[in-house]
Design an enzyme around this catalytic site. Structure first.
Site, PDB file in Angstrom:
ATOM      1  N   GLN A 172      78.893  -9.056 111.639  1.00 30.83           N
ATOM      2  CA  GLN A 172      77.521  -8.571 111.692  1.00 30.83           C
ATOM      3  C   GLN A 172      76.707  -9.264 112.783  1.00 30.83           C
ATOM      4  O   GLN A 172      75.805  -8.664 113.363  1.00 30.83           O
ATOM      5  CB  GLN A 172      76.847  -8.733 110.329  1.00 30.83           C
ATOM      6  CG  GLN A 172      77.168  -7.621 109.349  1.00 30.83           C
ATOM      7  CD  GLN A 172      76.744  -6.256 109.861  1.00 30.83           C
ATOM      8  OE1 GLN A 172      75.784  -6.103 110.610  1.00 30.83           O
ATOM      9  NE2 GLN A 172      77.486  -5.233 109.471  1.00 30.83           N
ATOM     10  N   LYS A 199      80.719   5.420  98.359  1.00 30.41           N
ATOM     11  CA  LYS A 199      81.445   4.376  99.068  1.00 30.41           C
ATOM     12  C   LYS A 199      82.049   3.442  98.035  1.00 30.41           C
ATOM     13  O   LYS A 199      81.349   2.949  97.145  1.00 30.41           O
ATOM     14  CB  LYS A 199      80.523   3.594 100.012  1.00 30.41           C
ATOM     15  CG  LYS A 199      81.277   2.487 100.757  1.00 30.41           C
ATOM     16  CD  LYS A 199      80.509   1.967 101.970  1.00 30.41           C
ATOM     17  CE  LYS A 199      79.438   0.992 101.612  1.00 30.41           C
ATOM     18  NZ  LYS A 199      78.872   0.318 102.793  1.00 30.41           N
ATOM     19  N   GLY A 239      72.141 -10.796 105.351  1.00 29.07           N
ATOM     20  CA  GLY A 239      73.380 -11.346 104.812  1.00 29.07           C
ATOM     21  C   GLY A 239      73.548 -11.224 103.310  1.00 29.07           C
ATOM     22  O   GLY A 239      74.649 -10.992 102.824  1.00 29.07           O
ATOM     23  N   ARG A 284      76.519   0.720 110.918  1.00 33.99           N
ATOM     24  CA  ARG A 284      75.263   1.256 110.383  1.00 33.99           C
ATOM     25  C   ARG A 284      74.310   0.170 109.938  1.00 33.99           C
ATOM     26  O   ARG A 284      73.091   0.318 110.012  1.00 33.99           O
ATOM     27  CB  ARG A 284      75.522   2.286 109.293  1.00 33.99           C
ATOM     28  CG  ARG A 284      76.188   1.807 107.997  1.00 33.99           C
ATOM     29  CD  ARG A 284      75.235   1.199 107.000  1.00 33.99           C
ATOM     30  NE  ARG A 284      75.741   1.179 105.644  1.00 33.99           N
ATOM     31  CZ  ARG A 284      75.424   0.261 104.763  1.00 33.99           C
ATOM     32  NH1 ARG A 284      74.641  -0.761 105.093  1.00 33.99           N
ATOM     33  NH2 ARG A 284      75.897   0.334 103.525  1.00 33.99           N
ATOM     34  N   SER A 293      76.793 -15.592 105.091  1.00 40.07           N
ATOM     35  CA  SER A 293      77.236 -15.469 103.696  1.00 40.07           C
ATOM     36  C   SER A 293      76.749 -16.659 102.879  1.00 40.07           C
ATOM     37  O   SER A 293      77.266 -16.929 101.794  1.00 40.07           O
ATOM     38  CB  SER A 293      78.762 -15.387 103.637  1.00 40.07           C
ATOM     39  OG  SER A 293      79.356 -16.544 104.213  1.00 40.07           O
TER      40      SER A 293
END
Length: 323
Positions: free
Chosen positions: A137, A66, A221, A109, A200
């Site tokens: 999220q 990825k 996070g 995921r 974040s």
């Protein structure tokens, strides 16, 4: 090579499919059946990052990498924070067979992995969910957790109360749950059975003293050494599980901060969630125990998702392009 964009991923990678995929992938990781070096992270200005995550689902399984950028400011432009692709190779001749939208896979995921961990670690009757963070999220976690527990209450908190209210309205309409926005994080978690931190933030948004006995917490996070979402107290006084022990010992920010403070050592990581799924490690020991699942996210999760999507594409006759 087949190119699978965001819409294909969103349609064909459901939480119902992905939660068991994550269980199997993490059990394989804990059994040493996969190949996964630590990710490489290039840090840039303003919290921006570029990550390279190679791996294989076993010595004879599919493999790939990825490549993903993380731009936290994208949310303000209604863009995904994670941008990039998952390149999937087949194991017979080593050909690249699919390029998959990494941002959408990551969103689905990650939440599915948290849901699988919650199913294994939260109390059976847990029904009150608190989510700290109102981005992509946050939404994905509400949807995923609702697949493994019947939710009686969903409470959300974010730094902007106005945006939190708007988020709560959207999620209420999308899920059919009564989603309540609150102004203080402490109020969000006061009565929660399950807490997900998906912010974040560089500094703690959740303190251990706020939690009721028996709460399960998913720390999601922070995905690299640096930003911490919870205080030392929560880490030190919990039964602490890693998605991958090696990763958390190197990059699990909350664990590393508590260890640096001298409150814990490496043995505080009880083990990996894949061991709990396999039945070789006890999850929750008592009803009053606070359990923590530290999620960093791993390429085996991405590869398992990409393989599932590639197989669905073949079933549906999606045409490949020359490469």
């Amino acid at each position: 090579m087949i190119v699978l964009g965001r819409n294909f991923v969103r349609t064909h990678l459901t939480h119902q499919d992905t939660i068991p995929l994550m269980r199997r992938a993490m059990m394989a990781l804990s059994r040493g059946e996969t190949i996964q070096p630590l990710r490489s992270i290039l840090r840039m200005e303003a919290g921006r990052m570029f990550g390279v995550m190679p791996g294989a689902l076993g010595p004879r399984g599919v493999f790939g990498a990825k490549l993903v950028s993380v731009f936290p400011g994208n949310a303000e432009q209604d863009l995904q924070s994670h941008q990039g692709g998952i390149l999937l190779f087949e194991p017979e001749a080593g050909r690249p067979v699919a390029l998959v939208h990494a941002g959408e896979v990551t969103a689905i995921r990650t939440a599915a992995a948290s849901a699988a961990a919650t199913d294994a670690l939260a109390r059976r009757g847990a029904s009150r969910l608190a989510v700290l963070g109102c981005g992509e999220q946050g939404a994905a976690h509400i949807e995923a957790i609702s697949k493994i527990r019947t939710l009686s209450e969903v409470t959300v908190w974010g730094r902007s109360f106005e945006r939190t209210q708007a988020f709560a309205r959207r999620m209420g309409e999308r899920t059919g749950h009564a989603v309540e926005a609150v102004e203080q994080a402490r109020d969000a978690v006061a009565n929660a059975d399950i807490v997900c931190t998906v912010t974040s933030s560089a500094d703690p948004v959740l303190l251990g003293s706020w939690l009721a006995p028996g709460t399960h917490v998913n720390l999601v996070g922070s995905s690299y050494a640096g930003p911490v979402e919870v205080d030392h107290d929560l880490v030190a006084n919990s039964r602490f599980f890693a998605d991958h022990r090696e990763g958390v010992l190197a990059q699990g920010a909350e664990f590393l901060a508590a260890r640096e403070a001298g409150l814990i050592d490496d043995s505080h990581v009880v083990g990996e969630i894949g061991q709990v799924y396999a039945g070789s490690l006890t999850g929750r020991e008592t009803p009053d125990q606070v359990t923590v699942y530290k999620s960093l996210g791993h390429v085996v999760q991405d590869l398992a998702s990409a393989q599932h999507l590639y197989e669905r594409a073949l079933e549906e006759g999606v045409q490949a392009s020359e490469f």
